[in-house]
Motif scaffolding. Sequence first.
Motif, PDB file in Angstrom:
ATOM      1  N   ARG A   1       0.752  -1.212   0.095  1.00 50.10           N
ATOM      2  CA  ARG A   1       0.061   0.118   0.072  1.00 50.10           C
ATOM      3  C   ARG A   1       0.838   1.368  -0.192  1.00 50.10           C
ATOM      4  O   ARG A   1       1.667   1.521   0.947  1.00 50.10           O
ATOM      5  CB  ARG A   1      -0.793   0.023   1.356  1.00 50.10           C
ATOM      6  CG  ARG A   1      -1.925  -1.050   1.421  1.00 50.10           C
ATOM      7  CD  ARG A   1      -2.826  -1.017   0.070  1.00 50.10           C
ATOM      8  NE  ARG A   1      -3.565   0.002   0.367  1.00 50.10           N
ATOM      9  CZ  ARG A   1      -4.779   0.566   1.063  1.00 50.10           C
ATOM     10  NH1 ARG A   1      -5.162  -0.537   1.843  1.00 50.10           N
ATOM     11  NH2 ARG A   1      -5.388   1.513   1.068  1.00 50.10           N
ATOM     12  N   PHE A   2       0.761   2.279  -0.946  1.00 54.77           N
ATOM     13  CA  PHE A   2       1.601   3.118  -1.103  1.00 54.77           C
ATOM     14  C   PHE A   2       0.531   4.552  -1.340  1.00 54.77           C
ATOM     15  O   PHE A   2       0.067   4.981  -2.118  1.00 54.77           O
ATOM     16  CB  PHE A   2       2.163   3.253  -2.667  1.00 54.77           C
ATOM     17  CG  PHE A   2       3.395   4.063  -2.827  1.00 54.77           C
ATOM     18  CD1 PHE A   2       4.043   4.691  -1.997  1.00 54.77           C
ATOM     19  CD2 PHE A   2       3.605   4.510  -4.144  1.00 54.77           C
ATOM     20  CE1 PHE A   2       5.130   5.695  -2.139  1.00 54.77           C
ATOM     21  CE2 PHE A   2       4.710   5.306  -4.479  1.00 54.77           C
ATOM     22  CZ  PHE A   2       5.358   5.911  -3.491  1.00 54.77           C
ATOM     23  N   VAL A   3       0.838   5.088   0.197  1.00 54.82           N
ATOM     24  CA  VAL A   3      -0.387   6.273   0.189  1.00 54.82           C
ATOM     25  C   VAL A   3       0.542   7.476   0.564  1.00 54.82           C
ATOM     26  O   VAL A   3       0.013   8.433   1.109  1.00 54.82           O
ATOM     27  CB  VAL A   3      -1.061   5.846   1.418  1.00 54.82           C
ATOM     28  CG1 VAL A   3      -2.176   4.682   0.955  1.00 54.82           C
ATOM     29  CG2 VAL A   3      -0.559   5.466   2.832  1.00 54.82           C
ATOM     30  N   ALA A   4       1.798   7.459   0.711  1.00 52.83           N
ATOM     31  CA  ALA A   4       2.508   8.662   1.027  1.00 52.83           C
ATOM     32  C   ALA A   4       2.246   9.528   0.056  1.00 52.83           C
ATOM     33  O   ALA A   4       2.014   9.576  -1.181  1.00 52.83           O
ATOM     34  CB  ALA A   4       4.207   8.419   0.832  1.00 52.83           C
ATOM     35  N   CYS A   5       2.186  11.128   0.464  1.00 54.35           N
ATOM     36  CA  CYS A   5       1.794  12.452  -0.359  1.00 54.35           C
ATOM     37  C   CYS A   5       2.622  13.338   0.002  1.00 54.35           C
ATOM     38  O   CYS A   5       3.004  13.744   1.246  1.00 54.35           O
ATOM     39  CB  CYS A   5       0.469  12.226   0.152  1.00 54.35           C
ATOM     40  SG  CYS A   5      -0.734  13.299  -1.068  1.00 54.35           S
ATOM     41  N   GLY A   6       2.845  13.721  -1.261  1.00 56.58           N
ATOM     42  CA  GLY A   6       3.918  15.084  -1.294  1.00 56.58           C
ATOM     43  C   GLY A   6       3.071  16.247  -0.375  1.00 56.58           C
ATOM     44  O   GLY A   6       1.920  16.502  -0.425  1.00 56.58           O
TER      45      GLY A   6
END
Length: 266
Positions: free
Chosen positions: A80-85
Amino acid sequence: MLHRPLARALSALVALAAAAFGAVLVPGTARAAAPVHYAALGDSYSSGVGAGPYDFSGCLRSEKSYAPLWAAANAVDSFRFVACGGAVTDDVLNRQLGALSASTTLVTITIGGNDAGFVDVITSCRFGSTTSCTNAVNEAKAFATGTLPGKLDRTYAAIRDRAPNARLIVLGYPRLFETGSCGVLAMSAHKRTLLNEAADVLATVTAGRAAAAGATFADTRSHFAGHGVCGADPWIRDVTGVIEAYHPNAAGYRDGYLPALTAATR
């Protein structure tokens, strides 16, 4: 034929040995690896800003960031890739924890730089006077030591609550600059030194709060040494990158962040 007491003793020893080593393997077989369910949380240094190209989420997520690179290299069972700029700690708490569950086994995160206002600090130093740079750095350092620890504690605790069976790895930020000669249009060596010192303060605070939460801190500063802005082979983008300015490029995520994470997971 063995006497029964001796046979029973030998059977007990075999059972004890099997328990000690986990299991007796049949020749030619291997014990199945534990499943890895990985969730990557955090800000632009986790989403991959600077590496490109980006997805259509609005979060500037790149498959060249360290998280998808690690997931691909380790053939994880789920990712799950939920990192956000642009994310701050409140964004992690309000928007990213849904990626976690009791089945999550690994969580990575970079967070805290935006809370401390380092984008504005770098802008002040890049375009302002030495005095404005010094003042901005001092304000950020005061926030990092006074207010940020509580925000990190709440964030790490919330991750623990949502993913109680996961290993939490907190990755730090690199120093952004080399301090040697860099041309007449670059920031002065003094300003670059001030910003690197602020990065050191942030790393120290983050490492301490990660340790208090029982997490692993992966320090990236040594991995990026010699590859900051003004280096011969920079892995950090300069101001010319606009929205990507002062973020790692693809080499920075691949050769800086990924080795740091790999070492932390061993």
